[in-house]
Design a protein around this motif. Structure first.
Motif, PDB file in Angstrom:
ATOM      1  N   ARG A 171       2.536 -14.319 -13.556  1.00 42.66           N
ATOM      2  CA  ARG A 171       3.407 -15.355 -13.013  1.00 42.66           C
ATOM      3  C   ARG A 171       4.758 -14.830 -12.582  1.00 42.66           C
ATOM      4  O   ARG A 171       5.590 -15.599 -12.100  1.00 42.66           O
ATOM      5  CB  ARG A 171       3.626 -16.417 -14.079  1.00 42.66           C
ATOM      6  N   HIS A 172       5.005 -13.587 -12.787  1.00 45.23           N
ATOM      7  CA  HIS A 172       6.295 -13.027 -12.394  1.00 45.23           C
ATOM      8  C   HIS A 172       6.098 -12.016 -11.288  1.00 45.23           C
ATOM      9  O   HIS A 172       5.225 -11.161 -11.371  1.00 45.23           O
ATOM     10  CB  HIS A 172       6.975 -12.363 -13.590  1.00 45.23           C
ATOM     11  N   ALA A 173       6.928 -12.140 -10.270  1.00 47.87           N
ATOM     12  CA  ALA A 173       6.907 -11.134  -9.211  1.00 47.87           C
ATOM     13  C   ALA A 173       7.302  -9.791  -9.826  1.00 47.87           C
ATOM     14  O   ALA A 173       8.034  -9.739 -10.803  1.00 47.87           O
ATOM     15  CB  ALA A 173       7.886 -11.526  -8.111  1.00 47.87           C
ATOM     16  N   ARG A 174       6.769  -8.725  -9.236  1.00 47.20           N
ATOM     17  CA  ARG A 174       7.019  -7.382  -9.791  1.00 47.20           C
ATOM     18  C   ARG A 174       7.872  -6.573  -8.829  1.00 47.20           C
ATOM     19  O   ARG A 174       7.726  -6.666  -7.616  1.00 47.20           O
ATOM     20  CB  ARG A 174       5.681  -6.651  -9.992  1.00 47.20           C
ATOM     21  N   ALA A 175       8.716  -5.734  -9.401  1.00 42.47           N
ATOM     22  CA  ALA A 175       9.541  -4.857  -8.576  1.00 42.47           C
ATOM     23  C   ALA A 175       8.671  -3.929  -7.732  1.00 42.47           C
ATOM     24  O   ALA A 175       9.053  -3.546  -6.626  1.00 42.47           O
ATOM     25  CB  ALA A 175      10.486  -4.048  -9.458  1.00 42.47           C
ATOM     26  N   SER A 176       7.477  -3.577  -8.251  1.00 43.55           N
ATOM     27  CA  SER A 176       6.584  -2.702  -7.476  1.00 43.55           C
ATOM     28  C   SER A 176       6.157  -3.382  -6.174  1.00 43.55           C
ATOM     29  O   SER A 176       6.039  -2.734  -5.131  1.00 43.55           O
ATOM     30  CB  SER A 176       5.357  -2.307  -8.304  1.00 43.55           C
ATOM     31  N   ALA A 177       5.952  -4.705  -6.237  1.00 45.41           N
ATOM     32  CA  ALA A 177       5.586  -5.439  -5.014  1.00 45.41           C
ATOM     33  C   ALA A 177       6.778  -5.508  -4.061  1.00 45.41           C
ATOM     34  O   ALA A 177       6.618  -5.414  -2.840  1.00 45.41           O
ATOM     35  CB  ALA A 177       5.102  -6.841  -5.376  1.00 45.41           C
ATOM     36  N   VAL A 178       7.985  -5.677  -4.617  1.00 47.58           N
ATOM     37  CA  VAL A 178       9.197  -5.688  -3.789  1.00 47.58           C
ATOM     38  C   VAL A 178       9.320  -4.350  -3.056  1.00 47.58           C
ATOM     39  O   VAL A 178       9.595  -4.300  -1.846  1.00 47.58           O
ATOM     40  CB  VAL A 178      10.447  -5.950  -4.657  1.00 47.58           C
ATOM     41  N   ALA A 179       9.052  -3.266  -3.786  1.00 48.75           N
ATOM     42  CA  ALA A 179       9.136  -1.928  -3.181  1.00 48.75           C
ATOM     43  C   ALA A 179       8.090  -1.766  -2.079  1.00 48.75           C
ATOM     44  O   ALA A 179       8.385  -1.238  -0.997  1.00 48.75           O
ATOM     45  CB  ALA A 179       8.950  -0.854  -4.254  1.00 48.75           C
ATOM     46  N   ALA A 180       6.877  -2.243  -2.345  1.00 46.66           N
ATOM     47  CA  ALA A 180       5.791  -2.081  -1.370  1.00 46.66           C
ATOM     48  C   ALA A 180       6.081  -2.857  -0.090  1.00 46.66           C
ATOM     49  O   ALA A 180       5.887  -2.349   1.028  1.00 46.66           O
ATOM     50  CB  ALA A 180       4.469  -2.541  -1.993  1.00 46.66           C
ATOM     51  N   LEU A 181       6.559  -4.091  -0.239  1.00 46.44           N
ATOM     52  CA  LEU A 181       6.859  -4.906   0.949  1.00 46.44           C
ATOM     53  C   LEU A 181       8.063  -4.335   1.704  1.00 46.44           C
ATOM     54  O   LEU A 181       8.082  -4.335   2.941  1.00 46.44           O
ATOM     55  CB  LEU A 181       7.118  -6.358   0.541  1.00 46.44           C
ATOM     56  N   ALA A 182       9.044  -3.848   0.965  1.00 47.00           N
ATOM     57  CA  ALA A 182      10.225  -3.258   1.611  1.00 47.00           C
ATOM     58  C   ALA A 182       9.835  -2.022   2.414  1.00 47.00           C
ATOM     59  O   ALA A 182      10.362  -1.776   3.501  1.00 47.00           O
ATOM     60  CB  ALA A 182      11.276  -2.900   0.558  1.00 47.00           C
ATOM     61  N   TRP A 183       8.896  -1.269   1.889  1.00 47.93           N
ATOM     62  CA  TRP A 183       8.429  -0.066   2.595  1.00 47.93           C
ATOM     63  C   TRP A 183       7.820  -0.439   3.943  1.00 47.93           C
ATOM     64  O   TRP A 183       8.124   0.179   4.974  1.00 47.93           O
ATOM     65  CB  TRP A 183       7.425   0.665   1.697  1.00 47.93           C
ATOM     66  N   LEU A 184       6.991  -1.480   3.949  1.00 47.94           N
ATOM     67  CA  LEU A 184       6.371  -1.911   5.207  1.00 47.94           C
ATOM     68  C   LEU A 184       7.436  -2.376   6.197  1.00 47.94           C
ATOM     69  O   LEU A 184       7.396  -2.034   7.378  1.00 47.94           O
ATOM     70  CB  LEU A 184       5.362  -3.042   4.944  1.00 47.94           C
TER      71      LEU A 184
END
Lengths: 336, 239
Positions: B193-206
């Motif tokens: 239920r919590h967004a992850r910093a790893s997902a933030v990093a992955a989307l920022a990379w794109l």
């Protein structure tokens, strides 16, 4: 040593650079006063939203005014207590980030002690020990200052802070926000002896304050016998006299307790800081009483009395000298 | 490109490092609003453990809301100050975009993360599966594409916006469970239920590869709504 100071404890976003705890190289303050004025007081969420927008422009300006880059900064000092929790967090986050990014030491500063330190940024700084009176929107504290980083609390308010009393009375009188300067301005045309409002003394020897009775007395006077009225009918015919008499009562109480503290502790000097230290009659009375008693009275210039980061940077230098640096886990402490 | 990413929009904060789209490390904080205490020490530790120095980071990616106002601001203020102090890039990633990445592989064509926003509202957005991703461009493009806006709405207002078959998840469903019991909406085993910093990093990379950058001086959190004081003052002014 050049210290970058950061201050976001309430409704000013401020940054400054101070050399060796004495020379102000830059002092940038972005006030949110206009943002909060229609609400009659500081709205914490609005304050925090404004801080996050102002942080980088203020930091950038503080460096450029000082003619420096971050390379020229030796430490970062930040207010971590007391204040609005969400607001304190932002200055502390920025300070930690800069320290991690550039390998600088971090110093956590107590905002109230910084108000006292403002007097040390003047051409004739005080010499401890001395009594210190900090008067602001959130605090009314008397200290014995043994060292710039060592303060013994002698007394404080049991209810409203003095700045809060000004704000509440200003609102009662329909003068708007912020109350301090508005009451002072209205009082200029009034007679401070026209009305006798109470000067609360809390027991023999007590150095504490209480302003809620005074505020209530002003309300009772203005609304007369009609107890059903929450706010007095306007216009208030004797408004200047009410403002002047209220202000005189506040000043009497502050001056009396302060010099009782000076006497009790055998102090030879006195410092007054905080936003309410901008009040003209308070400054005059403290200076006059001090002169009559042979006590050196130190009143920082007004722009160092209101919230600023020069006082934070200055005290930060002194704390760093004493080895009192913080680490990246520094937490904010909203109440002192 | 080396990215340091922060996610502090909810009660479980995290920091992640990524290099050229691959996750290097991630640390979640203990639960609670401890972001202010944990964020910078965690970043310092991860950077050291990766054998980097902080100046090696090219881009600071931050979950910029919606979510906890205070939490988001701590993340955004930290990222702004880091980017400014180091002269590096910054990118804000909507927290719901990152949260959508938690949806399970079998979530179907549409997902909608729903976050409790208090004041009888939820934060939500509808995402559709990106066909390009399934066509083999794995990791090169977003898995979920947002349909429409990031919302802060009453749950009743969200319901008509949910196409049949939408997979819904998130802590915003707890308080309004009965409302969301619509037979055409899909629920599954609850994803994290919590967004992850790893997902933030992955989307920022794109995004960063596509040339997108935010200005550290201008980046502000996505609050999606005015403050309570402004709302009350506005309604008083109308009366």
């Amino acid at each position: 040593m050049r210290v970058l100071g950061i201050e976001t404890s309430c409704d000013e976003t401020a940054a400054a650079v101070v050399l060796d705890g004495r020379d102000i190289l830059s002092n940038v303050v972005v006030s949110q006063e206009r943002l909060h004025s229609i609400y009659g007081g500081v709205v914490p969420e609005l304050a925090c939203r404004a801080h996050v927008e102002s942080l980088l422009p203020v930091l950038d300006r503080a460096l450029s005014d000082a003619g420096l880059g971050l390379d020229g900064i030796d430490a970062v000092a930040v207010t971590y207590t007391p204040g609005l929790v969400g607001a304190l967090l932002l200055g502390v986050a920025a300070a930690k980030a800069i320290c991690l990014a550039r390998g600088k030491p971090l110093v956590g500063v107590d905002h109230l002690q910084a108000h006292i330190y403002a007097a040390y940024l003047t051409p004739t700084p005080p010499v401890p020990p001395h009594v210190s009176l900090v008067v602001s929107g959130g605090h009314t504290n008397l200290y014995l200052t043994r060292d710039v980083a060592d303060h013994e609390l002698l007394g404080s308010t049991l209810d409203d802070a003095v700045g809060e009393a000004f704000d509440k009375v200003a609102s009662l009188l329909g003068l708007g926000y912020p109350g301090g300067p508005r009451v002072e301005a209205a009082a200029r045309d009034g007679n401070p002896k026209a009305l006798r409002f109470p000067r609360t003394q809390l027991g023999p020897g007590s150095l504490d304050f209480s302003f809620s009775g005074l505020k209530t007395a002003v309300l009772y006077h203005c609304r007369g016998q009609n107890a059903s009225l929450k706010t007095p009918p306007r216009p208030i015919p004797d408004l200047p006299d009410v403002a002047a008499s209220f202000q005189a009562a506040v000043v009497d109480v502050l001056v009396a307790r302060t010099f009782e503290a000076v006497e009790a502790r055998g102090a030879r000097a006195l410092v007054c800081g905080g936003g309410v230290a901008c009040n003209g009659p308070l400054r005059e009375r403290l200076a006059a009483e001090g002169a009559a008693r042979g006590i050196a009275v130190h009143l920082p210039p007004k722009k160092l009395c209101t919230d600023n980061a020069a006082m934070v940077a200055g005290l930060g230098y002194q704390l760093a000298l004493r080895g009192r640096t913080a680490d990246l886990a520094l937490e904010v402490v909203p109440t002192s | 490109m080396r990215i340091a990413a922060f996610e502090t929009s909810g009660t479980l904060g995290s920091v992640a490092l990524a290099q050229d789209g691959a996750l290097v490390s991630e640390r979640a904080f203990e639960k609670g609003l401890v972001h202010g205490r944990e964020l910078l020490p965690s970043l310092r530790d991860l950077v050291a453990a990766a054998g980097w120095v902080i100046g090696d980071v090219d881009l600071f990616a931050v979950s910029c809301g919606p979510g906890s106002y205070t939490g988001v601001r701590v993340g955004v203020a930290t990222a702004k100050a880091l980017a400014w102090a180091l002269g590096k890039g910054i990118l804000g990633v909507p927290s719901l975009d990152a949260l959508a990445e938690n949806a399970p592989a079998d979530a179907g064509e549409r997902v909608c993360p729903v976050v409790d926003a208090r004041w009888q509202q939820v934060y939500a957005a509808v995402y559709r599966r990106n066909p390009a991703r399934d066509a083999g461009a794995s990791g090169e493009v977003r898995r979920w594409l947002r349909d429409g806006e990031l919302l802060a709405v009453r749950p009743e207002e969200l319901l008509p916006r949910l196409p049949p078959g939408t997979f819904i998840f998130g802590d915003g469903l707890d308080r309004y469970a009965a409302l969301f019991e619509r037979p055409d909406l899909r629920r599954g085993p609850e994803p994290p239920r919590h967004a992850r910093a790893s997902a933030v990093a992955a989307l920022a990379w794109l995004d960063a590869r596509a040339g997108r950058r935010d200005d550290p001086f201008r980046l502000v959190p996505l609050y999606l709504r005015p403050t309570e004081a402004e709302v009350k003052f506005g309604s008083k002014a109308k009366n």
